[in-house]
Enzyme design. Structure first.
Site, short mmCIF file in Angstrom:
data_model
loop_
_atom_site.label_atom_id
_atom_site.label_comp_id
_atom_site.label_asym_id
_atom_site.label_seq_id
_atom_site.Cartn_x
_atom_site.Cartn_y
_atom_site.Cartn_z
CG HIS A 16 -11.89 5.40 -42.09
ND1 HIS A 16 -11.56 4.75 -43.26
CD2 HIS A 16 -11.32 4.70 -41.11
CE1 HIS A 16 -10.82 3.72 -42.97
NE2 HIS A 16 -10.66 3.66 -41.67
CD GLU A 66 -10.56 -5.82 -24.56
OE1 GLU A 66 -11.13 -4.79 -24.93
OE2 GLU A 66 -9.48 -6.19 -25.04
CG ASP A 110 -14.14 -5.21 -27.24
OD1 ASP A 110 -14.99 -5.39 -28.12
OD2 ASP A 110 -12.98 -4.86 -27.48
CB CYS A 119 -8.61 2.42 -21.58
SG CYS A 119 -8.64 0.69 -22.06
C1 PEP Z 1 -12.46 -1.33 -25.18
O1 PEP Z 1 -12.83 -2.40 -25.65
O2 PEP Z 1 -13.09 -0.73 -24.28
C2 PEP Z 1 -11.22 -0.70 -25.63
C3 PEP Z 1 -10.72 0.35 -25.02
O3 PEP Z 1 -10.61 -1.19 -26.73
P1 PEP Z 1 -11.16 -1.03 -28.21
O4 PEP Z 1 -12.23 0.01 -28.21
O5 PEP Z 1 -9.99 -0.65 -29.03
O6 PEP Z 1 -11.68 -2.40 -28.51
MG MG Z 2 -11.49 -3.63 -26.77
#
Ligand code: PEP
Ligand code: MG
Length: 576
Positions: free
Chosen positions: A196, A437, A461, A508
């Site tokens: 956090h 992912e 992921d 992302c």
């Molecule tokens: C990812 O897995 O790249 C993603 C953007 O989602 P998170 O980091 O929330 O798992």
């Molecule tokens: Mg993810």
């Protein structure tokens, strides 16, 4: 004597200033016997301390400015919840009575019992909450000793600018408190990149480093220190030459930031005219302000599960609708891609700790949604209702099979039907996309380009699952490698398949905000990046200076290269 300490940089930039050691209750408490006749009084003393900390935290929660990132209030609420849990606020009273001991000791005994239970938990998110319990207990111990809880150091506002806070650990509540001051930086012994404290540090945008292990012990009050948040390095008592060099670097960094701000409204396009969309990742509607300040042309990932974290209840349809509507309205017609809640693994809602021994591969994200259709429908209805107020896209996380896509689409149709029955308006052409992912989805990408309106590559992921590296496990983090040929091959394959099918594709994960990878991703065909707002202008600057036609052959060579050393050398060439 000058020395250097290494940790994990969680927020970039350079700070130079004097150390201010933040002291915490040591958790080493006295143990003494209370005569039975005084047990009730001791119990009351304990209750008084709990009440005092509760009032302090509530005051702090109410004073969080509306402009503060959404996590701030959520963190304070989480601490309040821990404080109010009978395991902490009631059980010690029984210990005082049965063991005839002082309140501090009873609280410590109860905390140790609770922490032992945490050790048995596999779930990374919950394991991290162990430090939250310790932080709350520290506050109560302070209150028992009559010390103020959130006392800022006794310094004038002017000198704050040059202070670097050095702490063994900081709670999110501490960081919220610091938000009201103007410290140059903070560094801590504990914490990981997903803690956090690290999350909040990033949103404060001051250089900060965690996981320094012994900094609090090694650094003395008022010593001169340099914090290089980008490299994760702390230099204590630098000699004149080193100091001069870092002062220069700090100055250059500042000039760079000023220059970057001018790019806010510049369209992101390469020198040879390829246009790129730069979107922001957000955790709540309040983060939209920062996204817009950094020139985001859309929200590429709204991690909606943050609305579900750190609270005892679930947000109902209206509460979710308000959050989504607010984000959509503030983006004024620019796209807002809301991911359906990605709970499970390292992010569990209250009372839902995963029982899986391998939660990242367990019942998380869309798998969890599909086992809870009622809860999922509530979210889908909220998103659809909000789509009447702006441009909203629905993004489904962690898809692996065709059946999951089908079932998600059925539920979306069902949510639409229920709104139609009630005459509630929504965007009838709302787009539904999927996160790629899971390696299986990347390899069988045809399924997903056929059934979905757009794709978003979740590299955090995708790398975790491709390389079998638990992204929350410190001990294997050095093996987490976005440049692994398998990862690059998968990303290139996804983009190629999506382009061929004319399905828009974004990326992302954290890779999108890593400027050393911006050009490589461009050469792989990526035209839509989504990242934390703080990285947007840096990435834009790299794009503006890139000649894609010239870079493409190098990128293609990188895809064919399997030798790690050669790959690194090619990356350097690509970025020079
Ligand atoms: C990812 O897995 O790249 C993603 C953007 O989602 P998170 O980091 O929330 O798992
Ligand atoms: Mg993810």
């Amino acid at each position: 004597m000058s020395f250097t300490i290494h940790g994990i940089g969680v927020s970039g930039g350079i700070a130079i200033g004097q150390a201010h050691l933040v002291s915490h209750a040591t958790l080493e408490v006295d143990h003494y016997v209370i005569p039975p006749s005084q047990a009730a009084e001791e119990s009351q003393r304990f209750e008084g301390a709990i009440g005092k900390v509760r009032a302090e935290m509530e005051r702090l929660r109410d004073s969080v400015p509306s402009s503060a990132p959404a996590e701030f209030a959520a963190f304070i609420n989480l601490h309040l919840m821990i404080l109010n849990d009978s395991m902490l606020s009631v059980a010690p009273r029984r210990i005082i009575e049965t063991e005839q001991c002082n309140a501090e000791w009873a609280l410590k005994v109860q905390m140790d019992a609770l922490l032992a239970q945490f050790d048995a938990i596999e779930d990374g998110y919950l394991r991290e909450r162990k430090s939250d319990v310790i932080q709350v207990v520290e506050r109560v111990l302070k209150a028992l000793s009559g010390q103020p809880g959130y006392a800022p150091p006794a310094i004038s506002a002017d000198s704050e600018h040059n202070l670097i806070l050095v702490a063994h650990d900081l709670s999110p509540a501490d960081v919220v408190e610091f938000k009201q001051h103007q410290f140059a930086s903070f560094i801590t012994d504990l914490g990981g990149t997903t803690s956090h404290t690290a999350v909040v540090a990033r949103s404060l945008a001051i250089p900060s480093i965690v996981a320094l292990h012994n900094a609090r012990h090694l650094i003395r009050e008022s010593e001169l220190i340099i914090v290089d948040g980008t490299q994760g390095v702390v230099i204590v008592n630098p000699d004149r030459q080193v100091l001069a060099e870092y002062q220069l670097r700090q100055h250059q960094f500042e000039i760079e930031r000023q220059k970057l701000r001018r790019l806010k409204n510049t369209r992101a396009a390469t020198l040879d005219g390829f246009v790129v969309e730069l979107h922001a990742n957000i955790e709540g509607p309040d983060d939209v302000v920062e996204a817009r300040e950094n020139g985001a042309t859309g929200i590429g990932l709204f991690r909606s599960e943050f609305l579900f974290l750190g609270r005892p209840d679930l947000p109902d349809e209206d509460e979710q609708f308000e959050a989504y509507r607010k984000a959509a309205e503030q983006m004024e017609g620019m796209p807002v891609t809301i991911r359906t809640y990605d709970l499970g693994a390292d992010k569990s809602a209250e009372g839902e700790s995963s029982r899986s021994s391998n939660p990242a591969m367990g019942l998380r994200a869309i798998r969890l949604c599909l086992t809870e259709p009622r809860r999922f429908l509530t979210q889908l209805r909220a998103m659809l209702r909000a789509s009447h107020h702006g441009k909203i896209n629905i993004l489904i996380p962690m898809l692996a099979t065709s059946a999951e896509v089908e079932q998600s689409l059925v539920l979306i149709r069902q949510a639409k039907q229920s709104l139609d029955d009630e005459g509630v308006p929504y965007d009838r052409s709302i787009k539904v996309g999927g996160m790629i992912e899971v390696p299986a989805a990347a390899l069988a990408i045809g399924i997903f380009v056929r059934k979905l309106d757009f794709l978003s590559i979740g590299t955090n992921d995708l790398i975790q699952y491709t390389l079998a590296i638990d992204r929350t496990d410190d001990t294997v983090s050095h093996l987490y490698d976005p440049l692994h040929p398998a990862v690059l091959t998968l990303i290139a394959g996804i983009i190629k398949a999506a382009d061929k099918a004319k399905v828009p594709v974004a990326l992302c994960g954290e890779m999108a905000g890593d400027t050393s990878l911006t050009r490589l991703l461009l050469t792989l065909g990526l035209r839509q990046y989504s990242m934390h707002s703080a990285h947007l202008l840096d990435v834009k600057q790299v794009i503006l200076k890139s000649d894609l036609t010239r870079l493409k052959p190098l990128g293609r060579r990188m895809l064919r290269t399997t030798d790690a050393v050669k790959l690194q050398a090619l990356l350097v060439k690509l970025n020079s």
